[in-house]
Design an enzyme around this catalytic site. Sequence first.
Site, PDB file in Angstrom:
ATOM      1  N   LYS A   1      -8.805  13.571   4.406  1.00 31.59           N
ATOM      2  CA  LYS A   1      -7.982  12.362   4.369  1.00 31.59           C
ATOM      3  C   LYS A   1      -7.001  12.436   5.532  1.00 31.59           C
ATOM      4  O   LYS A   1      -6.939  13.445   6.226  1.00 31.59           O
ATOM      5  CB  LYS A   1      -7.231  12.230   3.047  1.00 31.59           C
ATOM      6  CG  LYS A   1      -6.412  13.459   2.656  1.00 31.59           C
ATOM      7  CD  LYS A   1      -5.783  13.318   1.286  1.00 31.59           C
ATOM      8  CE  LYS A   1      -6.810  13.497   0.191  1.00 31.59           C
ATOM      9  NZ  LYS A   1      -6.947  12.325  -0.667  1.00 31.59           N
ATOM     10  N   ARG A   2      -6.246  11.378   5.724  1.00 36.88           N
ATOM     11  CA  ARG A   2      -5.214  11.390   6.758  1.00 36.88           C
ATOM     12  C   ARG A   2      -4.254  12.557   6.505  1.00 36.88           C
ATOM     13  O   ARG A   2      -3.941  12.863   5.363  1.00 36.88           O
ATOM     14  CB  ARG A   2      -4.480  10.048   6.717  1.00 36.88           C
ATOM     15  CG  ARG A   2      -3.464   9.813   7.789  1.00 36.88           C
ATOM     16  CD  ARG A   2      -3.092   8.341   7.825  1.00 36.88           C
ATOM     17  NE  ARG A   2      -2.724   7.825   6.503  1.00 36.88           N
ATOM     18  CZ  ARG A   2      -1.488   7.836   6.021  1.00 36.88           C
ATOM     19  NH1 ARG A   2      -0.505   8.347   6.731  1.00 36.88           N
ATOM     20  NH2 ARG A   2      -1.227   7.343   4.831  1.00 36.88           N
TER      21      ARG A   2
ATOM     22  N   THR B   1      -8.860   5.993  -2.065  1.00 43.72           N
ATOM     23  CA  THR B   1     -10.243   5.536  -2.271  1.00 43.72           C
ATOM     24  C   THR B   1     -11.227   6.690  -2.072  1.00 43.72           C
ATOM     25  O   THR B   1     -12.325   6.656  -2.592  1.00 43.72           O
ATOM     26  CB  THR B   1     -10.604   4.379  -1.320  1.00 43.72           C
ATOM     27  OG1 THR B   1     -10.289   4.759   0.027  1.00 43.72           O
ATOM     28  CG2 THR B   1      -9.848   3.120  -1.680  1.00 43.72           C
TER      29      THR B   1
ATOM     30  N   HIS C   1       0.801  -1.227   0.000  1.00 47.55           N
ATOM     31  CA  HIS C   1       0.000   0.000   0.000  1.00 47.55           C
ATOM     32  C   HIS C   1       0.829   1.271   0.000  1.00 47.55           C
ATOM     33  O   HIS C   1       0.280   2.357   0.178  1.00 47.55           O
ATOM     34  CB  HIS C   1      -0.935   0.024   1.211  1.00 47.55           C
ATOM     35  CG  HIS C   1      -2.137  -0.855   1.071  1.00 47.55           C
ATOM     36  ND1 HIS C   1      -3.278  -0.487   0.391  1.00 47.55           N
ATOM     37  CD2 HIS C   1      -2.361  -2.112   1.512  1.00 47.55           C
ATOM     38  CE1 HIS C   1      -4.157  -1.466   0.431  1.00 47.55           C
ATOM     39  NE2 HIS C   1      -3.629  -2.466   1.108  1.00 47.55           N
TER      40      HIS C   1
ATOM     41  N   LYS D   1     -14.898   7.803  -3.995  1.00 46.44           N
ATOM     42  CA  LYS D   1     -16.163   8.126  -3.325  1.00 46.44           C
ATOM     43  C   LYS D   1     -16.679   9.483  -3.789  1.00 46.44           C
ATOM     44  O   LYS D   1     -17.882   9.656  -4.033  1.00 46.44           O
ATOM     45  CB  LYS D   1     -15.965   8.106  -1.807  1.00 46.44           C
ATOM     46  CG  LYS D   1     -15.651   6.722  -1.255  1.00 46.44           C
ATOM     47  CD  LYS D   1     -15.061   6.791   0.150  1.00 46.44           C
ATOM     48  CE  LYS D   1     -14.469   5.442   0.527  1.00 46.44           C
ATOM     49  NZ  LYS D   1     -13.547   5.511   1.666  1.00 46.44           N
TER      50      LYS D   1
ATOM     51  N   LYS E   1       0.406  14.129   1.100  1.00 43.88           N
ATOM     52  CA  LYS E   1      -0.953  14.379   0.622  1.00 43.88           C
ATOM     53  C   LYS E   1      -1.184  15.871   0.352  1.00 43.88           C
ATOM     54  O   LYS E   1      -2.168  16.252  -0.248  1.00 43.88           O
ATOM     55  CB  LYS E   1      -1.984  13.828   1.611  1.00 43.88           C
ATOM     56  CG  LYS E   1      -1.927  12.293   1.710  1.00 43.88           C
ATOM     57  CD  LYS E   1      -2.917  11.747   2.721  1.00 43.88           C
ATOM     58  CE  LYS E   1      -2.803  10.238   2.885  1.00 43.88           C
ATOM     59  NZ  LYS E   1      -3.330   9.481   1.740  1.00 43.88           N
TER      60      LYS E   1
END
Length: 807
Positions: free
Chosen positions: A543-544, A651, A354, A655, A549
Amino acid sequence: MTDHKEELKKAIKQKLRLNYGCTEQQASDAEMLKACAMVLRDIMAERGVQSRAQTAREEKRKVHYMSLEFLMGRSLMKNAFNLNLLEPLRAAVEELGFDAGRIFDMEPDAGLGNGGLGRLAACYLDSMTTLEIPATGYSICYELGIFKQKIVDGQQVELPDDWKNLGDAWLLPKPQETEEVHFGGKVRTRWDNGHLMVIHEDYTRVLAVPCDMEIAGYDTDHVNTLRLWDAKSPKPLDMKLFGQGQYLQAGEEQAMANVISKILYPEDNHYEGKSLRLKQQYFFVSATIQSITRQHIQTYGTLKNFHEKNVIQINDTHPALVIPELMRILIDDAGLSWGEAWHITTNAVAYTNHTVLAEALECWPQRLIELLLPRVWQIIQEIARRWQAQVAHFYHDDPEKVEKMAIIWDGTVRMANLCIAGGMAVNGVSALHSDILRHDVFRDACAMEPEKFKNVTNGIDHRRWLAQINPGLDKLIRELTGGDAYLTAPQKLRELETYAEDEAVLKRLERIKQENKENFARFAKRQQGVVLNTDAIFDVQVKRLHEYKRQLLNVLHIIGLYQYLQDHPQAEMVPHVFLFGAKAAPGYAVAKRIIQLINSLADEINHNPICKDKLQVVFLENYRVTLAEMLMPASEVSQQISTAGKEASGTGNMKFMMNGALTVGTLDGANVEMHEVLGDENIFLFGLKADEVARLAPNYDPALLYERDPLLRRVLDQLRHGFRDGVSYEDLFQRLVYGSGCPADQYLLLADFNAYCAAEQRMAQVYRDRKQWNQMSLRNIARSGIFAADRAIGQYADTIWHVPYKK
């Protein structure tokens, strides 16, 4: 529906009497919630017994999905939806005198995960069940799970999340299936008639008590199980010490065992934390493998066909110890030779990677494994020796290759290399990610065993993340596609595209989005006291919190917008609400500083009159599955802006797309495949590509950009000066421009800054054209079916697990 409603009412009333000694008139909301959960649990438990019996009769190959995270969220509405009992249950609860909406909202999230990894596992378990694949998920029954996030003075504070207070109604304890896990001690070996006899002694015992959560599939009677292991001490309280007043010492052994299942991911930046995290991983792995092999022997009487009837999918490297632990059981307990055991193991275990981030590819100090897991350490040593010989032979003793691919090197055990050596398959989770694994991260291993490396792009449970959370859109889809077939055939969403020129459909789609925005605004007001401008773009990044990110890139852009408004207070602009939601790991200081920065910026902008009805920034506290379920349908812009080549898949991007939000993003992770199905015209791409990032990084100097670009310089200087709360972010400025204990701007925010600002401008311009925007939104929904978890699980079943499934 009436029959189901009456049956449910009767069953709920019975549960209230038998379990809580009260009538529906006397019951509290909490007791009603638990009674509803137990009624559905009983239905699923009965179906689960039948499903397992059928699997045993037909001797089907079983899938065992091992993940240290299962971010299940709430289960009452989900299970009722899958059992086709949601409306009857809602009616039954109302007729019993309760507010069904309030009862559903009371349920806590089962926070057994941190982010995408755990949510993916939950989606996959739902799909495996719906596709009637005999499967069990395995994890730890964390007492507290992921923390509750509280924002105090703009900063993240972590609070315990006692989800089991109400959530334990879903758990079925199975104390009769308790396993015993051993830590520490000494290992003695001797040979007896050609067989190696292993004696493990002076170890510490911990009991693993299973608590099962039944998982219902959609449109099927098949039920699977999520088995959660709870850690207990086998030793009772020391009454002698207790009687002497030594209360803490009396319960010390119990406390040491219980802490294993206390909380998700203890901090591992000190020896005690590392030790506890390794104990968690081995506890979970050993209990699981003992359970699987015990059940297999009860059915077949031998472990020699174990790999023919079982496949173990490990979700990231956290369960990597499954490889030496299975070898231990096959050799020490079943008496098989090394060759037989290795053949079985390497044909039963598969590994999903991952991450490409070096710091996330788990490594353990050799000494820690030696002390905590002495027999497992011996087996790892032998695996490492044989693997190293194989590598050396293939690469003609090339020392660089041998070092890079070694399982044990320089006092460290590398778990990803262990997974590659001992697994039958290694898969990435998006086309780009798998390509990077093959040609970069695991290039040398791929050259040795290319057939091992596969790709399965992630998917999401579209029944939950569209039908269940977005009823307005679900109703529209059913009308346009002729029913609910899309729930089991997500490719039918493609039929929506025929309505791209239908003004009435586009207007209705816009109304649904507006209603969802207003619903979320009411939720935000109730939860956080914030008043959102529902006439503005809902531009969302949730998100985290991690530097790759690039929430910080989003912040820099917003600072630029704010400065523009300060210079041009009369300027017309599309009203914009920027919504952030993220938890930072408790020990990740930089991530927590970025959260503080977002809140400082929000405080500045939301108190400045020139921003009224033009610009708003909100940090949504305690981001979790339930909040995501409210937010996704209301979102209009999805921020997927990670540095290209760093995000494995994502993911959340799927969504958002499925609920009609348009993506502003880089060509990273699954964004690449989203772009392939959407084309340039239905997504707002920007920034460096993965190969360009790789070429730029070695010679990158962000200080030059700071010096040469006056707009960027002014934005960055704002970090140094801070905002109205008086907090300076000089540390973040230094980290970006000059480096601070790490390479300067290692995730290339400044390199992508101008391209990102331009993409946001393009997006805002298109937003003014309501027809074009709604058409793009419709196409995003129509083309999102490929990202359903059912498709991903079908790929796993076909290419890795080799099990049949319901098509």
